[in-house]
Design a protein around this motif. Structure first.
Motif, PDB file in Angstrom:
ATOM      1  N   GLY B 165      -3.809 -12.439  -3.954  1.00  0.00           N
ATOM      2  CA  GLY B 165      -4.039 -12.644  -2.524  1.00  0.00           C
ATOM      3  C   GLY B 165      -2.951 -11.984  -1.714  1.00  0.00           C
ATOM      4  N   ALA B 166      -2.306 -10.977  -2.313  1.00  0.00           N
ATOM      5  CA  ALA B 166      -1.153 -10.354  -1.646  1.00  0.00           C
ATOM      6  C   ALA B 166      -1.597  -9.605  -0.396  1.00  0.00           C
ATOM      7  N   ASP B 175      -9.006 -10.868   2.841  1.00  0.00           N
ATOM      8  CA  ASP B 175      -8.555 -11.802   1.801  1.00  0.00           C
ATOM      9  C   ASP B 175      -7.845 -12.996   2.419  1.00  0.00           C
ATOM     10  N   HIS B 176      -7.086 -12.724   3.452  1.00  0.00           N
ATOM     11  CA  HIS B 176      -6.373 -13.808   4.137  1.00  0.00           C
ATOM     12  C   HIS B 176      -7.357 -14.830   4.686  1.00  0.00           C
ATOM     13  N   ARG B 177      -8.372 -14.355   5.403  1.00  0.00           N
ATOM     14  CA  ARG B 177      -9.331 -15.284   5.996  1.00  0.00           C
ATOM     15  C   ARG B 177     -10.104 -16.028   4.920  1.00  0.00           C
ATOM     16  N   ILE B 204      -1.389 -18.135  -8.184  1.00  0.00           N
ATOM     17  CA  ILE B 204      -2.070 -17.588  -7.012  1.00  0.00           C
ATOM     18  C   ILE B 204      -0.979 -16.953  -6.159  1.00  0.00           C
ATOM     19  N   ALA B 205      -1.012 -15.627  -6.063  1.00  0.00           N
ATOM     20  CA  ALA B 205       0.071 -14.909  -5.389  1.00  0.00           C
ATOM     21  C   ALA B 205      -0.363 -14.532  -3.982  1.00  0.00           C
ATOM     22  N   GLN B 238       2.635  -4.278  -2.803  1.00  0.00           N
ATOM     23  CA  GLN B 238       2.662  -5.449  -3.679  1.00  0.00           C
ATOM     24  C   GLN B 238       1.281  -5.805  -4.220  1.00  0.00           C
ATOM     25  N   GLY B 239       0.215  -5.323  -3.555  1.00  0.00           N
ATOM     26  CA  GLY B 239      -1.131  -5.640  -4.035  1.00  0.00           C
ATOM     27  C   GLY B 239      -1.517  -4.881  -5.293  1.00  0.00           C
ATOM     28  N   ASN B 240      -0.752  -3.858  -5.662  1.00  0.00           N
ATOM     29  CA  ASN B 240      -1.014  -3.142  -6.912  1.00  0.00           C
ATOM     30  C   ASN B 240      -0.794  -4.068  -8.096  1.00  0.00           C
TER      31      ASN B 240
END
Lengths: 352, 449
Positions: B165-166, B175-177, B204-205, B238-240
């Motif tokens: 969930g970065a 993804d945030h919503r 859960i990141a 960081q989402g990688n």
């Protein structure tokens, strides 16, 4: 709410957004933040300082134009790099030099060091540093006449560094002209014990035009660090290694023991701050990796102190930076970043 | 906060530009009149079309079956009549066959579902089969068929499951919503995946710019689940997968190896919602949440969009352009694809549609001069030296570039973002990669003969 059909869209490879900082904007920001320290020098040393700085900027720019015209390259004067070179060079000149020295040094710096090797990004050394060293080696006598701060009587005086140096060289009995006499009759260690750090920090001392106001330089450097235009690795390792060297060895100059030196005196005197934050951090002539830059900074600091403690000159920042500039390609060759988890990959390559 | 976990010193911190739509609820987009559904919306071979022009299809009906080892099913996102099959360019610049469906008929998959599947009594294999059948692909951007990924992870064994969930790309907030509004769904999705994988540790990141999401996750997961919610420092990329694994577990995985080979599986938040919908509600992947944002759009928002909707419809629904725009980008601003026109359909991997103005967009210079500043070197999360690689490539030393880690490059764009000389580093690196691959292919063929 109809979307315009005829809108032409740009196509490019990702990323589609970019940092606002560009090479040109970075150069102009550095120029802007060097100006306060420079103006302090103008106020302190008077009209001759203004003339020196303006002439060196003018001739740096003119030389760049002429060189680029001769080589039939596009004239890139707008990028500000020549202005920065001229400004830095002028700021490292003593306030009393004859005006032909900054002019010739500017021409040397831009024509020989920068343009002859391909212009911005290709120079092998920081042009301003090279120009300053060129002047020091060509006219050693004239480059060592200093003015006391905020005086208009035309008398010369010593900088804190040169006073200590000359009194040491001459056993404390060197009869120089004018106001130096009084200072230099004292032995070096006594001289040093009379140093007022606050006055040195705020720039009430003799020295080169731009280097005297440590306070304004540190403020400017802090902003540049915040804007990520310069990185902290080189200044920190530069000043750190110089301070450690001074602390360990400097006492021996005065017949004292090891570990009795005064690092603060050396950090505040001469071109240490100007060199560490504005000249050694020149991105073109420093290593690519952080590890390499730390090596570069430590080298600069060590060589500076080597020259200051055991050398003939009072000042060593310029020579130290120039020397490490020349080592930069070697550092880049041997100090590299390796991809994350590199060793595993290497084994795999060997298998294939 | 100060000591928040991250993947190391490197990386970049661009302005995240997630305000204000990270506070607005997700809305449903209009159903398109005509849907253009590409058969190759995933990584791998295109699916095989099983309908012909004139056929009447239901909502969620299988219209193209997975073909080959790595492929995914494609379903009709709207009910209607198949008008024909065309070849068009899809979002990532590749050509694909597209099934054109005109709206008509009844909606059988939408609406509130009363009868839920009892997934708890289903076996691992059944769950996996269900995910494979529903044609789910990774929502994060790589579009790898999710069923195949889980199958691979199951075969190799998984000790750690990380929910991604970065969302470190600027602008994107879908993804945030989802994490805020469908927290329960994310947790159930995680439960389903973990029933298949049986991982010991589940993380859960979430990056720290999504505080509300972290709070909700902590409240909900504290009572029922043993999942650890990890707040990460806000930093790109960081989402990688590789950087996320490093940030969460501290494990260093070489850039050219799969994280699954190291017993770790990373799954995107939106993918988990799709898995939950597929397993519990029998709903194949026919829609996804898309962030529509950028300075050039009138009303930025997050929309649930049917697969196959042309992006023109989506942009119109958000109020159209506000003025002159430079680019329309599908995906995130750092890794997305610029579009040549607005007819491109939304596919399964579209996480955002960004209308970027001239001020925001990047201005690369054709002959930008590298000044050796080393900013790209300190930005590269994979520890490469992009300026050096690009110099090798421009002097045609492809092998040297490869030996210096060209293959480890994830094309995240951090180096090009930070470059003060505005050199298109990613473009050069992509060129070098393709050239070297082709060269090797040719030499392999020659040695084979």
């Amino acid at each position: 709410m109809v979307v315009d059909h005829n809108e032409k869209l740009l196509i490019s490879v990702s990323p589609h957004i970019q940092n606002r900082e560009s090479t040109v904007s970075m150069i102009y920001i550095v120029i802007l933040f060097l100006l306060p320290a420079c103006i302090f020098g103008f106020i302190s040393f008077g009209f001759s300082a203004v003339a020196i700085v303006l002439l060196s900027i003018l001739f740096a720019v003119l030389t760049e134009i002429v060189c680029q015209l001769i080589m039939r390259r596009p004239v890139t004067i707008y990028d500000g790099s020549a202005i920065l070179t001229g400004l830095l060079l002028g700021m490292t000149m003593p306030p009393t030099v004859p005006l032909y020295i900054p002019i010739l040094s500017s021409i040397f710096a831009v024509a020989i060091v920068k343009q002859a090797f391909g212009g911005l990004g290709q120079n092998w050394a920081n042009p301003a540093v090279a120009g300053r060293v060129f002047a020091t080696l060509s006219w050693p006598e004239k480059m060592q006449i200093w003015l006391p701060p905020f005086s208009s009587d035309g008398l010369t005086a010593a900088t804190p560094l040169s006073a200590v140096q000359s009194s040491l060289l001459n056993g404390g009995n060197y009869g120089n002209e004018g106001a130096i006499q009084l200072l230099d009759t004292l032995p070096g260690d006594v001289l040093r014990s009379q140093v007022d750090y606050l006055r040195m920090f705020f720039g009430f001392k003799g020295g080169c035009i731009g280097e005297v106001s440590v306070f304004l330089l540190v403020l400017a450097a802090a902003f540049l660090l915040y804007r990520k235009i310069i990185t902290i690795d080189i200044p920190l390792s530069f000043l750190g290694s110089a301070a450690i060297m001074a602390w360990i060895f400097e006492g021996t100059r005065f017949g004292g023991a090891l570990f009795t030196g005064d690092p603060l005196f050396h950090l505040l005197s001469g071109g240490m701050i100007l060199g560490a934050f504005f000249m050694a951090t020149d991105v073109v002539t420093t290593p690519l990796t952080t590890k390499g830059r730390v090596i570069f900074g430590v080298g600069c600091g060590a060589i500076t102190m080597l020259i200051r403690i055991w050398g003939n000159c009072a000042e060593g920042v310029g020579l130290a930076i120039l020397f490490m500039n020349m080592l930069t390609p070697a550092i880049d060759r041997y100090v590299r970043n390796y991809p994350v988890g590199w060793h595993k990959k290497k084994e795999k390559l060997d298998e294939n | 906060m100060f000591l928040a976990k991250t993947f190391g010193m490197r990386g970049i911190c661009p302005d995240d530009k997630k305000n204000p739509i990270n506070k607005k609820n997700i809305e449903s987009a209009d159903i398109p009149n005509v849907a253009y559904i590409p058969v190759c919306q995933h990584y791998g071979t295109p699916a095989k079309i099983i309908v012909k022009p004139g056929d009447v299809v239901e909502e969620g009906q299988l219209i193209a079956v997975a073909d080959g080892e790595i492929s995914a099913n494609v379903h009709a996102s709207i009910p209607g009549v198949v008008q024909g099959i065309k070849e068009v360019y899809i979002g990532n610049g590749k050509k694909s066959d597209v099934i054109v469906i005109e709206l008509g008929g009844t909606f059988s998959k939408s609406g509130r579902i009363i009868q839920l599947n009892d997934w708890l009594s289903m076996s691992k294999e059944d769950l996996l089969e269900k995910i494979i059948q529903s044609g789910i692909v990774g929502h994060g951007g790589d579009a790898f068929p999710e069923g195949k990924k889980l199958e691979y992870a199951l075969k190799n064994g998984t000790s750690t499951l990380i929910v991604n969930g970065a969302e470190s790309e600027p602008y994107l907030t879908s993804d945030h919503r989802l994490l805020v509004e469908k927290t329960e769904g994310v947790l159930i999705g995680t439960q389903i995946v973990n029933k298949i994988l049986e991982a010991k540790n589940v993380y859960i990141a979430v990056e720290n710019n999504k505080r509300d999401a972290i709070r909700r996750l902590k409240i909900l997961s504290a009572n029922r689940y043993s999942y650890k919610t990890v707040g990460l420092k806000v930093k790109y990329p960081q989402g990688n997968e590789h950087q996320l694994v490093k940030a969460v577990t501290g494990k260093i995985i070489p850039g050219n190896e799969k994280v699954q080979d190291h017993g770790i599986t990373v799954i995107n938040v939106a993918t988990l919602i799709a898995i939950k919908n597929a397993v519990i509600n029998d709903k194949p992947m026919i829609e996804r949440v898309v962030t529509v944002s950028g300075a050039g759009i009138a009303h930025p928002k997050n929309l649930i969009v049917r697969i196959g909707t042309p992006i023109r419809d989506v942009i119109e629904e958000c109020g159209g352009f506000t003025g002159k725009i430079a680019k329309v980008v599908i995906g995130g601003p750092m890794r997305g694809y610029a579009q040549k026109d607005l007819e491109t359909p939304v596919t399964k991997d579209v996480s955002g549609i960004l209308c970027i103005t001239h001020e925001e967009s990047s201005h690369f210079k054709k002959n930008g001069i590298c000044i050796n500043c080393g900013k790209c070197v300190s930005a590269c999360a994979e520890g490469l030296m992009p300026s050096l690689l690009v110099k090798y490539i421009s002097y045609k030393h492809y092998k040297l570039a490869y030996e210096n880690g060209l293959d480890n490059c994830k094309e995240c764009g951090a180096c090009a973002w930070v470059c003060p000389a505005k050199i298109p580093l990613v473009q050069q690196i992509q060129f070098g990669k393709n050239f070297y691959r082709n060269q090797r292919k040719v030499s392999a063929e020659n040695s084979g003969n």
